[in-house]
Enzyme design. Structure first.
Site, PDB file in Angstrom:
ATOM      1  NE  ARG A 144       0.430   0.352   4.731  1.00 38.08           N
ATOM      2  CZ  ARG A 144       1.551   0.857   4.952  1.00 38.08           C
ATOM      3  NH1 ARG A 144       2.098   1.641   4.266  1.00 38.08           N
ATOM      4  NH2 ARG A 144       2.301   0.343   6.049  1.00 38.08           N
TER       5      ARG A 144
ATOM      6  CG  HIS B 134      -1.702  -2.461  11.933  1.00 39.64           C
ATOM      7  ND1 HIS B 134      -2.230  -1.046  11.634  1.00 39.64           N
ATOM      8  CD2 HIS B 134      -1.465  -2.667  10.286  1.00 39.64           C
ATOM      9  CE1 HIS B 134      -2.339  -0.572  10.517  1.00 39.64           C
ATOM     10  NE2 HIS B 134      -1.832  -1.497   9.546  1.00 39.64           N
TER      11      HIS B 134
ATOM     12  CB  ALA C 248      -1.533   5.390   9.921  1.00 38.45           C
TER      13      ALA C 248
ATOM     14  CB  CYS D 185       4.343   7.962   8.762  1.00 36.06           C
ATOM     15  SG  CYS D 185       2.680   6.932   8.608  1.00 36.06           S
TER      16      CYS D 185
END
Length: 220
Positions: free
Chosen positions: A68, A75, A148, A179
């Protein structure tokens, strides 16, 4: 549209496989759109722009290539992950508008709990200003990331989606540079002092989805 909430912790590989099958079925007109709310066991994901140097503790949790957009994310339990499988062929075929609506959906959901989420140019995700923490050297309020966003399209059908920190172990984020951003922190609804449950967030997500994207059912 199918709106599904999974109990327990869903293995990341199982989620990817399910999304692949569903996205193909949506694009071929064999299945309706789907919003899937779940939690994962602790893991790190690497988006297409991930820098290996940002994985600072590679042996801490499993690391998955996500395919992605974006860089490294975490997570884990206490984080609401929302996988968004929508047919943009029926929703305007405007990728920029779609991402803006994803951000707006998160911001509206946070507002249900009196949290002001904000966009920042050059920083993916949704951010909150910390009134309860010291200002930086320039006198600015500290900004922490609370959500996010990372999406992918195939034949105009979206998959992957977003995550909102409800009550995850924030120390788990320390194994990556989230990120690729080093000068800001990470927070959650509970870290902000709000006694919010996952069920509360799920109710807000559904309400704000329809306010942001329109009715759950979209005709061609």
């Amino acid at each position: 549209m199918d709106w599904i909430i999974s109990d327990g912790l869903v293995p990341y590989e199982d989620a990817l496989a399910t999304m692949e099958v569903r996205v193909a079925a949506i694009s071929e007109g064999r299945a309706p759109e789907m919003i899937w709310l779940l939690e994962h066991p602790p893991l790190y994901t690497a988006g297409t722009s991930a820098d290996p140097a940002d994985l600072t503790d590679p042996d801490r949790f499993p690391v998955h290539t996500a395919r992605r957009g974006g860089q490294y994310t975490y997570h884990g339990p206490g984080q609401r992950v929302v996988y968004v499988m929508l047919d943009l062929g029926k929703r305007g075929r405007d990728v920029r508008q779609f991402v803006c609506r994803m951000e707006a959906w998160v911001i509206a959901t946070l507002a249900e709990f009196n949290v002001t989420g904000e966009r920042r140019e050059g920083r993916v995700g949704v951010w909150v200003q910390r009134q309860d923490k010291p200002r930086n050297a320039a006198g600015q309020l500290q900004e922490d990331k609370i959500a996010a966003i990372g999406v992918r399209l195939r034949k105009w059908v979206s998959f992957h989606g977003l995550s909102i920190n409800v009550e995850p172990d924030l120390d788990h984020f320390s194994g990556i540079v989230p990120c690729g951003i080093t000068e800001h922190g990470v927070t959650s609804l509970v870290d902000l002092g709000l006694p919010v449950t996952m069920a509360d967030v799920d109710v807000a997500l559904r309400k704000c989805f329809e306010e942001t994207f329109g009715p759950l059912s979209v005709e061609a």
